[in-house]
Design an enzyme around this catalytic site. Structure first.
Site, PDB file in Angstrom:
ATOM      1  N   TYR A 122       0.821  -1.219   0.000  1.00 27.76           N
ATOM      2  CA  TYR A 122       0.000   0.000   0.000  1.00 27.76           C
ATOM      3  C   TYR A 122       0.855   1.269   0.000  1.00 27.76           C
ATOM      4  O   TYR A 122       0.365   2.340  -0.329  1.00 27.76           O
ATOM      5  CB  TYR A 122      -0.910   0.049   1.232  1.00 27.76           C
ATOM      6  CG  TYR A 122      -1.896  -1.065   1.373  1.00 27.76           C
ATOM      7  CD1 TYR A 122      -2.211  -1.911   0.311  1.00 27.76           C
ATOM      8  CD2 TYR A 122      -2.539  -1.290   2.593  1.00 27.76           C
ATOM      9  CE1 TYR A 122      -3.120  -2.945   0.466  1.00 27.76           C
ATOM     10  CE2 TYR A 122      -3.455  -2.314   2.750  1.00 27.76           C
ATOM     11  CZ  TYR A 122      -3.738  -3.143   1.695  1.00 27.76           C
ATOM     12  OH  TYR A 122      -4.641  -4.160   1.861  1.00 27.76           O
ATOM     13  N   HIS A 170       0.186 -11.502   2.209  1.00 25.91           N
ATOM     14  CA  HIS A 170      -0.777 -10.722   1.421  1.00 25.91           C
ATOM     15  C   HIS A 170      -1.545 -11.562   0.399  1.00 25.91           C
ATOM     16  O   HIS A 170      -2.743 -11.339   0.180  1.00 25.91           O
ATOM     17  CB  HIS A 170      -0.050  -9.575   0.715  1.00 25.91           C
ATOM     18  CG  HIS A 170      -0.926  -8.395   0.466  1.00 25.91           C
ATOM     19  ND1 HIS A 170      -0.469  -7.101   0.486  1.00 25.91           N
ATOM     20  CD2 HIS A 170      -2.245  -8.293   0.189  1.00 25.91           C
ATOM     21  CE1 HIS A 170      -1.469  -6.262   0.242  1.00 25.91           C
ATOM     22  NE2 HIS A 170      -2.549  -6.970   0.049  1.00 25.91           N
TER      23      HIS A 170
END
Length: 321
Positions: A56, A119
C-alpha cells in the site's frame, strides 16, 4: 468493549483485536500530508485498529500519524493501537520474511506489529514492488518455509500474531498441514454481495477469524463496484432502520461473526462507520440480504500466469459458493 464502542475480539492465539479497523490502501493521496492527517483524524475520532501493507506504501504516513498522535496526547502509548501489516509477494521467501517485516517496522517507526499477514498465496521473484508484474515473475509459494519464517517472526517478538489474506479453503488446508501455529486471521473480500459462506464455515471450524475487506464494494478502487452502495435491498433496510447503506453492510458482516476493515478519509463517515455495534439487523433483514445476487469485486488477474501456480480466477479463489 473499547471506550469508542468497538468490541474486542479474542483471536485463537489469545490476543485481542478491535472488531473494526481502518483500511489504508489509497492511491489518490498516497504518501501525502493529507493521508497522514486522515490517519491522525481517525485516531482522534476513536479508531484503534489500522490495517496497512508494504504494497500500500502507506506505512510511513501511518507511522508519522502514530508518532504525532502520541505527541499530541491522543493516545497515551503505542499499546493502545492494533497495527496490522502485510508481507508482499516478492518477499514471500523464507529468507526474506524477517527483513521485510523489519522494514515495515522501520517505516512505521514501531518495535512490533500486532498482526502480520501474508498478502496473497503467491510468491514473486524477489525485487522492488512494481505495479505491473511480469508473468514470468509469478511463482508458487513454498507454504512450509514461508510460514515457518512467519512463525519465527512471532517467536522473536516482532509481531504478536500471524495470519494470511486472500486464502481459499484449499490454500488454508495446504498451509496448515505443515504449520506449527495456524493462522489466526484470514483477510478476504466479504460483503452483502459476496457472502463467502463456505470459506466462513471452514475458518470457523478451524478457529480462524475472518477479517472482511471491500465491505462497501471498494468504491474508488480500480476493481471497485457500486453493487453494495446502490443495492435496493440494502437501501430499503437502511431507510427502515434509520441507518446508512454503509452501516447496514458493515453490520451484516459483523453479525456473521467476522471482523472488518473499512476506509474513509471523510470525518463524518469515519464517525458513522464506528456506529454499527449498538443495534442489530432483524432476522427478516438477514433473510433479504441472503437473497442478494453474489459476485466478486476483487480480481487476482495480476497474479495469474500460464506458467505460474494459478492460471484462472476460479483456480486462484477455489470458489464453490
Amino acid at each position: 468493549m473499547e471506550s469508542n464502542g468497538v468490541p474486542m475480539i479474542t483471536l485463537s492465539s489469545g490476543i485481542r483485536m478491535p472488531a473494526l479497523g481502518m483500511g489504508t490502501a489509497e492511491t489518490m493521496v498516497k504518501g501525502t500530508e493529507r493521508e497522514k492527517l486522515a490517519f491522525l483524524k481517525a485516531i482522534e475520532v476513536g479508531y484503534r485498529h489500522f490495517d496497512t501493507a508494504a504494497a500500500y506504501q502507506s506505512e510511513e504516513c501511518l507511522g508519522e500519524a502514530i508518532a504525532e498522535a502520541l505527541q499530541l496526547g491522543l493516545i497515551k502509548s503505542r499499546d493502545e493501537l492494533f497495527i496490522t501489516s502485510k508481507l508482499w509477494c516478492a518477499d514471500a521467501h523464507a529468507d526474506l520474511v524477517l527483513p521485510a517485516l523489519q522494514n515495515s517496522l522501520r517505516n512505521l517507526k514501531l518495535d512490533y506489529l500486532d498482526l502480520y499477514l501474508i498478502h496473497h498465496p503467491v510468491s514473486l521473484k524477489p525485487g522492488k514492488f512494481v505495479n505491473e508484474i511480469p508473468k514470468d515473475h509469478i511463482l508458487p509459494m513454498d507454504y512450509k518455509s514461508v510460514w515457518a519464517a512467519m512463525e519465527e517472526c512471532q517467536t522473536l517478538g516482532f509481531t504478536r500474531a500471524i495470519g494470511v489474506c486472500n486464502f481459499s479453503c484449499k490454500r488454508l488446508q495446504e498451509l496448515m498441514e505443515t504449520a506449527n501455529s495456524p493462522p489466526v486471521v484470514n483477510q478476504v473480500e466479504m460483503s452483502p454481495t459476496l457472502h463467502q459462506k463456505n470459506l466462513r464455515e471452514y475458518c470457523k471450524a478451524n478457529n480462524i477469524m475472518i477479517t472482511a475487506h471491500s465491505v462497501l464494494g471498494a468504491v474508488g478502487a480500480a476493481w471497485g463496484t457500486n453493487a453494495v452502495m446502490h443495492s435496493k435491498v440494502l437501501h430499503q433496510i437502511a431507510v427502515a432502520r434509520g441507518k446508512s447503506v454503509a452501516q447496514v453492510s458493515m453490520r451484516w458482516v459483523y453479525q456473521q461473526g467476522a471482523s472488518l476493515v473499512v476506509k474513509s478519509f471523510n470525518e463524518a463517515r469515519m464517525k458513522e462507520n464506528l456506529k454499527i455495534f449498538d443495534w442489530e439487523l432483524t432476522a427478516e433483514d438477514m433473510e433479504k440480504i441472503s437473497e442478494i445476487p453474489q459476485s466478486r469485486t476483487s480480481s487476482a488477474a495480476f497474479l495469474l500466469s500460464p506458467t505460474g501456480p494459478f492460471k484462472t480466477e476460479e483456480e486462484f479463489w477455489d470458489e464453490k459458493d
